[in-house]
Each structure stands twice: as C-alpha cells, then as structure tokens.
Design a protein around this motif. Structure first.
Motif: not given
Length: 120
Positions: A43-62
């Motif tokens: 889901q995150a990669l799909s969002l990045l394919n469509d949009e370009r954020p200025d920064a991100a907040v990530l959990d490590v284990t999904l």
C-alpha cells in the motif's frame, strides 16, 4: 495579501489502526497534509507511485513484513523519513536503510513527532 505556502505532505506507514489515526491526527493538527496511512509495504509503495510526499513517518514492522522496501525507495528519491517504531537499535542496525534513521519509539510522543517532522 501574503499567500501561505502549501502544507507539507507526510506519508504515514503504520499497520495498527489506532496508532495510525493518532499519528495522522497529530500531523494534521501540526499543519501537515497526510498521505495514507498505509498499513502495508504494498500500500505504501502504491501511494508513492501516485504521490510525492515531502517526508514520511514509518513503522518498521507491518504485520509480518519489514518496511525496508519503502525506506529504500524513499532514500533513493531523496525523501527524508523518521521512524515511529518499537524496534530497538540492534534490530534497526540489521537494515542499512534504517540503521541511521531517527526512531521516536512507541508509544510515540506526538508533540515531539510534529517537531521532528517540521525539521525534516
């Protein structure tokens, strides 16, 4: 009349629904636009394919997967990120793309999160 600059767009990647909502609410209240939250690497990669954020907040284990493919993509396109994860430094050190990332831990201090994201 002075136009305000557009709000910075922050990608949130967090699989725990209530934590994702907390992160999203804190960032929106801090003046950011939120992309996501994404609950999986796909889901995150799909969002990045469509949009370009200025920064991100990530959990490590999904769920049963690590966020490393997302972190690698963000690094490759020059988008800074911060971690909001219960993973310890030894776990993060096993992944080159996460080893030097700032980890705000869990539970995450939401005031500090907004402050750190502003500085990215």
């Amino acid at each position: 009349m002075i136009d305000n600059p557009p709000a910075k767009r922050i990608l949130v990647v967090e699989d725990e629904v209530w934590l994702a909502i907390e992160l999203e609410d804190a960032l929106r209240e801090g003046g950011f636009d939120v992309i996501g939250p994404a609950a999986s690497v796909r889901q995150a990669l799909s969002l990045l394919n469509d949009e370009r954020p200025d920064a991100a907040v990530l959990d490590v284990t999904l769920g049963g997967e690590k966020v490393t493919p997302v972190a690698l993509l963000l690094k490759s396109i020059g988008i800074p990120f911060v971690l909001a994860s219960a993973s310890d430094a030894a776990e993060l050190a096993r992944h080159d793309c996460l080893a030097d990332a700032r980890n705000l831990g869990k539970p995450t201090d939401l005031v500090k999160l907004v402050e750190v994201v502003r500085g990215l």
